[in-house]
Each structure stands twice: as C-alpha cells, then as structure tokens.
Motif scaffolding. Structure first.
Motif, short mmCIF file in Angstrom:
data_model
loop_
_atom_site.label_atom_id
_atom_site.label_comp_id
_atom_site.label_asym_id
_atom_site.label_seq_id
_atom_site.Cartn_x
_atom_site.Cartn_y
_atom_site.Cartn_z
N THR A 80 0.84 -1.19 0.00
CA THR A 80 0.00 0.00 0.00
C THR A 80 0.88 1.25 0.00
O THR A 80 2.09 1.16 0.23
CB THR A 80 -0.93 -0.01 1.23
OG1 THR A 80 -0.12 -0.06 2.40
CG2 THR A 80 -1.88 -1.19 1.21
N PRO A 81 0.32 2.43 -0.26
CA PRO A 81 1.12 3.65 -0.28
C PRO A 81 1.92 3.85 1.02
O PRO A 81 1.40 3.63 2.12
CB PRO A 81 0.08 4.75 -0.45
CG PRO A 81 -1.03 4.08 -1.19
CD PRO A 81 -1.07 2.68 -0.63
N ASN A 82 3.16 4.25 0.87
CA ASN A 82 4.10 4.54 1.96
C ASN A 82 4.46 3.33 2.82
O ASN A 82 5.12 3.49 3.85
CB ASN A 82 3.58 5.66 2.87
CG ASN A 82 3.56 6.99 2.16
OD1 ASN A 82 4.52 7.34 1.48
ND2 ASN A 82 2.47 7.70 2.30
N GLU A 83 4.06 2.15 2.44
CA GLU A 83 4.34 0.96 3.25
C GLU A 83 5.74 0.42 2.93
O GLU A 83 6.10 0.24 1.77
CB GLU A 83 3.31 -0.12 2.97
CG GLU A 83 3.53 -1.38 3.79
CD GLU A 83 2.48 -2.44 3.51
OE1 GLU A 83 2.23 -3.21 4.43
OE2 GLU A 83 1.93 -2.49 2.40
N ALA A 84 6.50 0.16 3.98
CA ALA A 84 7.83 -0.43 3.81
C ALA A 84 7.69 -1.92 3.52
O ALA A 84 6.80 -2.58 4.07
CB ALA A 84 8.66 -0.22 5.06
#
Length: 124
Positions: A95-99
């Motif tokens: 998902t967005p911004n997920e490491a």
C-alpha cells in the motif's frame, strides 16, 4: 496497490556464480511474510529461463538476461550477467508509503535484502 516489483541482480566483483534454480525469495511487509514461488521454467536443466507470459500467484520470474556471453540463457548467474527479476505479488500487496522487503536467498552465500517503500498517494 503495488502488485509487482521488478529489479536487476548481478554478481559483485570476484563473486561466485549463483544458481537461480536453487534461489529462494521472501516478501515481507508489516502484515505478511510470503515465500515467493520460483517460476517452473527456472530449473537447472533449462536452457531458456526467460519468462514471457502472464504472471500469476505469489511468484518470481526471470524476465530478461543481459550480458549473456555464454549464450546459454540458463538460470546460472555468471560473471558480468544481469538478471531482471519480476516478483508478482498476489496475496502480498504493498500500500502507499508501506515499507517492504524482498529477500533474495541463494543456495550458497549471504542473502540480500531489497528494502523499499511504496510510493505515496493513490495507486491504480
């Protein structure tokens, strides 16, 4: 959501060849750990391991081989060669911004972790 990750691998200077028919990959993010399955074309006896069809499941593929001086097209990563790997993420999505991490685990030698973060914002 990101449904796939593409990256290039090669040997370090003076490094030993790596048999990708025996290499494993693991995807990890904040909620999942997924063993990515190797494409069935990637085996020790195959003369052409480059994949060119539809990606499916939590799998990884060799989609390109560069600097293939021996011309064999096999799964043994040798001096100066570069494999472009595509990791298809089916149950494991980013998902967005997920490491996230994709760990490349050769049969011999140290594993290599690719650490990255999903881009910000909405992905379609």
């Amino acid at each position: 959501m990101i449904k796939g990750v593409q990256f290039v691998v090669g040997l370090t200077a003076g490094g030993s060849s790596v048999d990708f028919a025996q290499t494993n990959m693991v995807f990890t993010n904040s909620s999942k750990i997924v063993d990515l399955e190797r494409d069935t074309n990637i085996n020790s006896s195959s003369s052409n391991v480059v994949f060119n069809s539809t990606y499916s499941g939590d799998t990884w593929y060799i989609i390109d081989i560069q600097n293939n001086e021996s011309g064999d097209g096999g799964a043994l990563l040798e001096n100066q060669e570069q494999f472009t790997i595509y990791a298809n993420l089916d149950s494991a999505k980013v998902t967005p911004n997920e490491a996230f991490t994709i760990e490349v685990k050769p049969p011999i030698g140290a594993s290599y972790a690719i650490n990255h973060k999903g881009p910000p914002g909405s992905l379609t």
